[in-house]
Write an enzyme that holds these catalytic residues in place. Structure first.
Site, short mmCIF file in Angstrom:
data_model
loop_
_atom_site.label_atom_id
_atom_site.label_comp_id
_atom_site.label_asym_id
_atom_site.label_seq_id
_atom_site.Cartn_x
_atom_site.Cartn_y
_atom_site.Cartn_z
CG HIS A 65 39.72 100.19 -36.78
ND1 HIS A 65 40.59 101.25 -37.00
CD2 HIS A 65 40.31 99.42 -35.84
CE1 HIS A 65 41.65 101.11 -36.22
NE2 HIS A 65 41.49 100.01 -35.51
CG ASP A 109 39.70 104.12 -38.73
OD1 ASP A 109 38.62 103.78 -38.20
OD2 ASP A 109 40.81 103.62 -38.43
CB SER A 202 42.93 100.82 -32.63
OG SER A 202 43.55 100.27 -33.75
#
EC number: 3.4.21.4
Length: 248
Positions: A65, A109, A202
């Site tokens: 992502h 992911d 992230s």
């Protein structure tokens, strides 16, 4: 940035920030020692937007992502507001998302970034080993990043932040996020809240017993009671990682 959403609520993004007296680092962490995480990288597009992990001199692992077609990778970074001469900035030559990545559920992911040239390895820039087996519940791991340090509001640090947090059991993880945890995800953190990764972390590493066992993926808010951070389970992808690297 870390997905602060419950990603399967009919596509509606929801986040429920709370206040927390202990919000000071990552959320509830501390400033890393200078060479505590030499594998940590900063993904840049004119600004820091995600973290990643150097797994070989020319490959970085991060979250799908965080994908951009072109990325500047900063290695040896510690204080984003200052340079101490240890930094290396290398552009990406390839950015490869897992073909099974689902932007709605955040399953798979994971992505690999090939650097346009090999990094120079030293005490400030070094690789982290891939896992030889999956991590067990209860293991304490090191999470690092330059993400938001507040669960309510925004305060982004210049200095790399660290957090020591335990791996939760699969039942604890599934209970926190009913119907949303796949076999490719693990929960790490504290069910009582107060300590967690957050936006901007992230793709950043979770290292357990010296091996890269996860990286920051998603969650509801940051450091909220009952909602631990959710991380991509790297041990499930070792074959994919090695195959992708060897064929590119």
């Amino acid at each position: 940035m870390k997905f602060l959403v419950l990603v399967a609520f009919l596509g509606v993004a929801v986040a429920f920030p709370i206040s927390d007296e202990d919000d000071d680092k990552i959320v509830g962490g501390y400033s890393c020692a200078r060479s505590a995480a030499p594998y940590q990288v900063s993904l840049n597009s004119g600004y820091h937007f995600c973290g990643g992990s150097l797994i070989s001199s020319q490959w970085v692992l991060s979250a799908a992502h965080c994908y951009k077609s072109s990325i500047q990778v900063k290695l040896g970074e510690y204080n984003l507001a200052a340079q101490d001469g240890s930094e290396q900035t290398i552009s990406s030559s390839k950015v490869i998302r897992h073909s099974g990545y689902n932007a709605n559920t955040l399953n798979n992911d994971i992505m690999l970034i090939k650097l346009s040239k090999a990094a120079t390895l030293n005490s400030y820039v070094n690789t982290v080993p891939l896992p030889t087996s999956c991590v067990t519940a209860g293991t304490t791991c090191l999470i690092s990043g330059w993400g938001n340090t507040l669960s309510s509001g925004s305060l982004y640090p210049d200095v790399l932040q660290c957090l020591n947090a335990p791996v939760l059991s699969s039942s604890q993880c599934s209970s926190a996020y009913p119907g949303r945890i796949t076999s490719n995800m693990i929960c790490i953190g504290y069910l009582n809240g107060g300590k967690d990764s957050c936006q901007g972390d992230s793709g950043g590493p979770v290292v357990c017993n010296g091996q890269l066992q996860g990286f920051v993926s998603w969650g509801i808010g940051c450091a909220q009671k009952g909602y631990p951070g959710v991380y991509t389970k790297v041990c499930n992808y070792v074959s994919w990682i090695k195959t992708t690297m060897s064929s590119n």
